[in-house]
Design a protein around this motif. Structure first.
Motif, PDB file in Angstrom:
ATOM      1  N   LEU A   1       3.849   7.235   6.595  1.00  0.00           N
ATOM      2  CA  LEU A   1       5.063   6.475   6.261  1.00  0.00           C
ATOM      3  C   LEU A   1       4.760   5.323   5.321  1.00  0.00           C
TER       4      LEU A   1
ATOM      5  N   ILE B   1      15.062   8.106   7.904  1.00  0.00           N
ATOM      6  CA  ILE B   1      13.685   8.557   7.691  1.00  0.00           C
ATOM      7  C   ILE B   1      13.580   9.973   8.230  1.00  0.00           C
TER       8      ILE B   1
ATOM      9  N   ILE C   1      12.922   8.878   2.751  1.00  0.00           N
ATOM     10  CA  ILE C   1      13.653   7.697   3.240  1.00  0.00           C
ATOM     11  C   ILE C   1      14.903   7.590   2.384  1.00  0.00           C
TER      12      ILE C   1
END
Length: 256
Positions: A46, A1, A61
């Motif tokens: 996120l 990430i 990601i």
């Protein structure tokens, strides 16, 4: 990430300012910061509750820009427990199994045990068939959070986010849950967000946010060595009840 120079705000008020960091696969990564420092905004971005505007950096990601991943796909792969978890007006068992209704009972009990809620539930006359009020009114704040943690564990997601979700449990239960999680999460990437240093200190790395910017990043040992926000917060919190807990059961903390 990867957060790559992310800047983000609400209604013109900047919250995150040029934030960059990388969370490695399988790492337990912690974020510490005061109220309004931008901790929860990281989670909202996120999970794609909000998107990073064009030209304000990007989040990837596995090398893929989040904006190119369908929200439904993303959320299947990210388990999230919020500070104020929502429980359905169903039984405790149905709440835990919400993400996997066909899961066997032993899987549910295992998740509940890791979340330190199995003993409490089995002590209720109806056990896992106990109905929860609209927002979990029959449960304490800590019990609601632990049921939500058990539900998230059932999801078996490769990324697990705890957004201050251990704040309503006492320090001793917090420690028990984290110890059980370390044994059970396998290769999952874990993101821990908290204002409590003892919740974070065993993470692989800790990011300190201050006023929406990255102030410090390192291991607990590195951050406690040098003057800065982390060491100040650590010293203040260690004066309190957490110190007693560490001295009681915590020889491993010193060696970590």
């Amino acid at each position: 990430i990867v957060f790559d120079h992310v800047t983000f705000g609400y209604e013109g008020q900047p919250v995150l300012k040029d934030v960059s960091f990388t969370i490695r696969e399988g790492e337990t990564f912690a974020v510490l910061g005061g109220t309004g420092s931008g901790k929860s905004t990281l989670v909202h971005l996120l999970d794609r509750l909000y998107d990073v505007p064009e030209g304000s950096g990007r989040i990837t990601i596995g090398g893929v820009d989040l904006r190119h991943i369908r929200r439904s796909d993303l959320r299947r792969h990210i388990g999230l427990v919020l500070q104020e978890p929502f429980l359905f007006s169903q039984t405790i068992g149905e709440n835990i199994r919400a993400v996997r209704p066909d899961a066997p009972e032993d899987a549910m009990r295992r998740a509940a045990a890791i979340a330190c809620v199995d003993d409490a539930v089995t002590s209720f006359p109806e056990g896992y068939d106990t109905i929860v009020g609209e927002r979990g009114v029959t449960l304490s704040g800590g019990q609601k959070q632990r049921v939500a943690i058990a539900r998230m564990l059932m999801q078996q997601a490769p990324v697990m986010i705890f957004d201050d979700s251990l704040s309503a449990v006492d320090a001793e239960t917090d420690e028990k849950i984290r110890t059980a999680l370390r044994r059970s999460t396998g290769n999952a990437t874990v993101l821990l967000i908290s204002h409590r240093v003892t919740t974070l200190m065993q993470a692989d790395r800790i990011l300190v946010l201050d006023g929406g910017r990255v102030a410090e990043l390192g291991t607990h040992a590195q951050l406690v060595e040098k003057p800065g926000i982390y060491r100040d917060i650590y010293n203040i919190q260690m004066q309190s009840a957490d110190r007693a807990l560490l001295e009681e059961g915590g020889s491993e903390h010193g060696s970590h």
